[in-house]
Scaffold this motif. Structure first.
Motif, PDB file in Angstrom:
ATOM      1  N   LYS A   1      53.677 102.451  41.276  1.00  0.00           N
ATOM      2  CA  LYS A   1      55.131 102.336  41.433  1.00  0.00           C
ATOM      3  C   LYS A   1      55.759 103.720  41.499  1.00  0.00           C
ATOM      4  O   LYS A   1      56.575 103.995  42.377  1.00  0.00           O
ATOM      5  N   GLU A   2      55.345 104.585  40.559  1.00  0.00           N
ATOM      6  CA  GLU A   2      55.885 105.945  40.554  1.00  0.00           C
ATOM      7  C   GLU A   2      55.639 106.612  41.898  1.00  0.00           C
ATOM      8  O   GLU A   2      56.522 107.267  42.449  1.00  0.00           O
ATOM      9  N   GLY A   3      54.411 106.431  42.414  1.00  0.00           N
ATOM     10  CA  GLY A   3      54.066 107.032  43.692  1.00  0.00           C
ATOM     11  C   GLY A   3      55.009 106.595  44.794  1.00  0.00           C
ATOM     12  O   GLY A   3      55.426 107.394  45.625  1.00  0.00           O
ATOM     13  N   SER A   4      55.348 105.332  44.758  1.00  0.00           N
ATOM     14  CA  SER A   4      56.242 104.811  45.786  1.00  0.00           C
ATOM     15  C   SER A   4      57.670 105.345  45.602  1.00  0.00           C
ATOM     16  O   SER A   4      58.290 105.820  46.550  1.00  0.00           O
ATOM     17  N   TYR A   5      58.160 105.299  44.368  1.00  0.00           N
ATOM     18  CA  TYR A   5      59.507 105.823  44.119  1.00  0.00           C
ATOM     19  C   TYR A   5      59.585 107.304  44.487  1.00  0.00           C
ATOM     20  O   TYR A   5      60.579 107.770  45.047  1.00  0.00           O
ATOM     21  N   ALA A   6      58.518 108.037  44.165  1.00  0.00           N
ATOM     22  CA  ALA A   6      58.543 109.476  44.409  1.00  0.00           C
ATOM     23  C   ALA A   6      58.583 109.804  45.894  1.00  0.00           C
ATOM     24  O   ALA A   6      58.959 110.905  46.285  1.00  0.00           O
ATOM     25  N   LEU A   7      58.178 108.841  46.734  1.00  0.00           N
ATOM     26  CA  LEU A   7      58.280 109.081  48.172  1.00  0.00           C
ATOM     27  C   LEU A   7      59.670 108.738  48.700  1.00  0.00           C
ATOM     28  O   LEU A   7      59.921 108.792  49.897  1.00  0.00           O
TER      29      LEU A   7
ATOM     30  N   THR B   1      59.856  99.215  47.161  1.00  0.00           N
ATOM     31  CA  THR B   1      58.666  99.304  46.318  1.00  0.00           C
ATOM     32  C   THR B   1      58.122  97.920  45.994  1.00  0.00           C
ATOM     33  O   THR B   1      56.921  97.673  46.050  1.00  0.00           O
ATOM     34  N   ILE B   2      59.029  97.005  45.677  1.00  0.00           N
ATOM     35  CA  ILE B   2      58.589  95.638  45.378  1.00  0.00           C
ATOM     36  C   ILE B   2      57.942  95.010  46.611  1.00  0.00           C
ATOM     37  O   ILE B   2      56.844  94.452  46.548  1.00  0.00           O
ATOM     38  N   ALA B   3      58.624  95.131  47.746  1.00  0.00           N
ATOM     39  CA  ALA B   3      58.161  94.420  48.940  1.00  0.00           C
ATOM     40  C   ALA B   3      56.889  95.028  49.521  1.00  0.00           C
ATOM     41  O   ALA B   3      56.036  94.309  50.019  1.00  0.00           O
ATOM     42  N   ARG B   4      56.758  96.351  49.456  1.00  0.00           N
ATOM     43  CA  ARG B   4      55.633  96.966  50.175  1.00  0.00           C
ATOM     44  C   ARG B   4      54.497  97.432  49.278  1.00  0.00           C
ATOM     45  O   ARG B   4      53.396  97.683  49.754  1.00  0.00           O
ATOM     46  N   ILE B   5      54.762  97.595  47.991  1.00  0.00           N
ATOM     47  CA  ILE B   5      53.672  98.019  47.101  1.00  0.00           C
ATOM     48  C   ILE B   5      53.350  96.929  46.086  1.00  0.00           C
ATOM     49  O   ILE B   5      52.220  96.454  46.004  1.00  0.00           O
ATOM     50  N   ILE B   6      54.351  96.524  45.342  1.00  0.00           N
ATOM     51  CA  ILE B   6      54.058  95.653  44.198  1.00  0.00           C
ATOM     52  C   ILE B   6      53.530  94.299  44.664  1.00  0.00           C
ATOM     53  O   ILE B   6      52.466  93.856  44.232  1.00  0.00           O
ATOM     54  N   LEU B   7      54.254  93.639  45.556  1.00  0.00           N
ATOM     55  CA  LEU B   7      53.807  92.306  45.983  1.00  0.00           C
ATOM     56  C   LEU B   7      52.482  92.343  46.742  1.00  0.00           C
ATOM     57  O   LEU B   7      51.580  91.581  46.419  1.00  0.00           O
ATOM     58  N   PRO B   8      52.309  93.220  47.748  1.00  0.00           N
ATOM     59  CA  PRO B   8      51.012  93.233  48.436  1.00  0.00           C
ATOM     60  C   PRO B   8      49.843  93.543  47.504  1.00  0.00           C
ATOM     61  O   PRO B   8      48.780  92.951  47.625  1.00  0.00           O
ATOM     62  N   THR B   9      50.040  94.463  46.552  1.00  0.00           N
ATOM     63  CA  THR B   9      48.931  94.837  45.682  1.00  0.00           C
ATOM     64  C   THR B   9      48.539  93.695  44.752  1.00  0.00           C
ATOM     65  O   THR B   9      47.382  93.503  44.433  1.00  0.00           O
TER      66      THR B   9
END
Ligand SMILES: Nc1ncnc2c1ncn2[C@@H]1O[C@H](COP(=O)(O)OP(=O)(O)O)[C@@H](O)[C@H]1O
Ligand SMILES: [Mg+2]
Lengths: 256, 324
Positions: B210-216, B223-231
């Motif tokens: 999550k941090e990685g995504s926010y930091a970008l 973050t929810i749609a592209r990192i959290i849910l797919p992972t």
């Protein structure tokens, strides 16, 4: 504190960070010269990570964390609540101790940030991915398997991928929190080489536990202790002729 | 400090231990070793016994259901094809018929529809509890949802019958009872399963991602749609499949609101029935060994096989989430 180079990319002013009642960072004023590497050293728990995270507002994510003071980047105080953190974090890349590649392909990891920021064209994305991978010296190692999972890479490669991922959104500043401390010596050396290369384009702030690493990679070094900035000077001065006794004690391994 | 049991320190420089345990470790009395072995053996024997018992029980249940459920096909002249694709269920007629397709249809449509309703609700509730308002989620939403898991199914059926069925009757053409009513009741019943598993999955996501995504520069929604849910997708699907399995096996609550007409309905608001409903309703009216009774066991066998399938899907998903 001695005078600092003129072309300051950014600086902090009386920056304090609190976790609830506890003050983890105490009124720190620091300038980060353009395209130089600044190392933050100090015993663990002295607030290096906290300070680093407040430079791109990552502390916002921690419940109970509160920032006072100012961080100026390009004539903008980013501590101002009106700051657009999305834009801010595009300007400032961040890398952590443990490589955190997304559970996606190598290509998607790099293209990710660019996609966030609205780039959809396949050719443009290809170019961004290649450029970022070249800049981080990964291109030759992975160019034949861009579509494989990033999790299959070694720890050192993953870390360089994470750096590439940050570089791909075209920041001007890179923050690194002990980027090599989870890696083997060979990977560590590669990361250090990379830092030397990247500083031609980016202002880099790096937290490190490794005194030798600080001495090797940084232009300037800041010694933190219990939330205070004890001493901040040219790296050579800090390591050969520090003006504070506690700095000397720490560097020569007498504590911490 | 004179503990004969402690092993000598691995660090030869530790001064306190150095003189005392410089040589080989003090030999243990032989009686003690034997005692430890016995204890070890007793513990193992107990665990093995429990596991053996469990395996025997599961195995007997499967064998029992299979032997009863296969009898109509093996020796009573019913064809598998008739059971799976036949539309008429008339076990007591002069010329008995055993078409279970309407029940299969009812079971599948109610549980899938229930999952379609409950999955977004459950996953959003889990996101709310983990990503948006963890405090409020933990103190209010989570206990509330866990409460749902504890309500007996007869209560769900009762509420469905007195609230949902009349509501559907007034809002849509039809009698109100039917697939939709069943699915709505089931969706509430499986909500805890989906939410709990989704919450666990989201909580166990490495914070660094999550941090990685926010930091970008990603927003929370990105973050929810592209990192959290797919992972976490395989784990989320696991919750949904377990929810479907639970809905598939639920009898009482569905039976109270579905109308129990043994045919494939023309709309979601028309009386229908499910495998479990027909078993509970007919069970008492048959005699053991009769064709009718055995045909009900065939339906039970179908339920069992479906459960196997669900378990299999869950295992596959779990493997995927480990390799992701
Ligand atoms: N999320 C947090 N919540 C509360 N206190 C924290 C948190 N993170 C760090 N701290 C505290 O703030 C101080 C500084 O921590 P940190 O910035 O991680 O130090 P460093 O990186 O120099 O080891 C420590 O005392 C630590 O316990
Ligand atoms: Mg730290």
């Amino acid at each position: 504190m001695s005078t600092v180079a003129t072309r300051a990319a950014f600086y902090t002013k009386d920056l304090s960070v609190y976790y609830g009642e506890k003050q983890a960072v105490k009124k720190i004023g620091m300038e980060f010269p353009d395209r130089e590497v600044v190392a933050l050293i100090g015993p663990s728990g002295c607030g290096k990570s906290t300070f680093l995270r407040s430079l791109n507002r990552m502390n916002d994510l921690i419940p109970g964390a509160r920032i006072e003071g100012e961080v100026w980047i390009n004539d903008q105080n980013i501590c101002d609540p009106r700051t657009d953190v999305v834009q801010l974090r595009q300007q400032i890349g961040m890398v952590w101790q443990r490589p955190n590649p997304f559970h996606k392909s190598i290509y998607e990891n790099i293209a990710f940030g660019a996609r966030y920021h609205g780039i959809k064209d396949k050719k443009a994305l290809d170019a961004i991915v290649e450029q970022a991978l070249r800049k981080t010296a990964l291109w030759d190692e992975v160019k034949d398997r861009l579509n494989q999972s990033a999790l299959a890479l070694s720890g050192g490669q993953q870390q360089r991928l994470c750096i590439a991922r940050s570089v791909a959104v075209r920041p001007s500043i890179l923050l690194m929190d002990e980027p090599a401390s989870a890696l083997d010596p060979v990977s560590t050396a590669k990361i250090e080489e990379l830092i030397a290369e990247l500083k031609k384009e980016y202002t880099i702030v790096i937290v490190t536990h490794n005194m030798h690493q600080a001495a090797r990679v940084s232009d300037r070094t800041a010694f933190f202790f219990l939330g205070d900035l004890v001493e901040y000077d040219d790296t050579r001065t800090i390591f050969t002729n520090p003006s504070r006794k506690s700095t000397d004690d720490y560097i020569s391994g007498r504590f911490g | 400090m004179n503990l004969p049991e402690t092993r000598p320190s691995a660090d030869p420089a530790t001064p306190r231990n150095a003189p005392a345990t410089a040589g080989a470790p003090a030999p243990k009395p032989a009686g003690k070793a034997a005692k430890h072995r016995l204890e070890e053996w007793r513990g193992q024997a107990f665990v093995y016994l429990c596991v053996l018992l469990l395996v025997v029980i599961i195995f007997s249940i499967v064998v029992f259901i299979a032997s009863r459920g296969l009898t109509p096909f093996v020796s009573q002249g019913v064809s598998v094809k008739e059971m799976l694709f036949g539309l008429e269920w008339a076990p007591e007629a002069d010329h008995p018929m055993f078409g279970a397709l309407p029940f299969l249809f009812g079971s599948f449509s109610t549980s899938l529809l229930a999952a379609i309703i409950a999955a977004p609700l459950g996953i959003c509730a889990a996101l709310f509890m983990t990503e948006m308002m963890p405090k409020l989620g933990k103190t209010i939403l989570q206990p509330a949802i866990e409460l749902l898991a504890g309500i007996p199914s007869v209560v769900y059926g009762f509420v469905g019958l007195s609230v949902i069925v009349p509501f559907l009757r007034h809002t849509f053409p039809g009698q109100g009872v039917g697939i939709m009513a069943g699915a709505i009741v089931l969706s509430v019943m499986i909500l805890p399963t989906i939410t709990t598993i989704a919450t666990d999955a989201l909580r166990s996501l490495p914070a660094g991602l999550k941090e990685g995504s926010y930091a970008l520069g990603a927003t929370r929604w990105q973050t929810i749609a592209r990192i959290i849910l797919p992972t976490t997708l395989p784990a989320l699907l696991t919750g949904v499949v377990l929810g479907i399995a639970r809905a598939f096996g639920e009898a009482l609550a569905v039976q109270m609101v579905i109308g129990n007409a043994p045919h494939i309905p023309h709309s979601l608001f028309e009386s229908a029935t499910t495998l479990t409903s027909i078993i509970t309703l007919s069970m008492g009216n048959t005699t053991t060994g009769s064709l009718h009774n055995n045909a009900l066991w065939s339906l039970a066998l179908i339920l069992l096989l479906m459960t196997f399938l669900f378990v299999f899907i869950v295992r596959m998903l779990e493997r995927r989430s480990k390799h992701a």
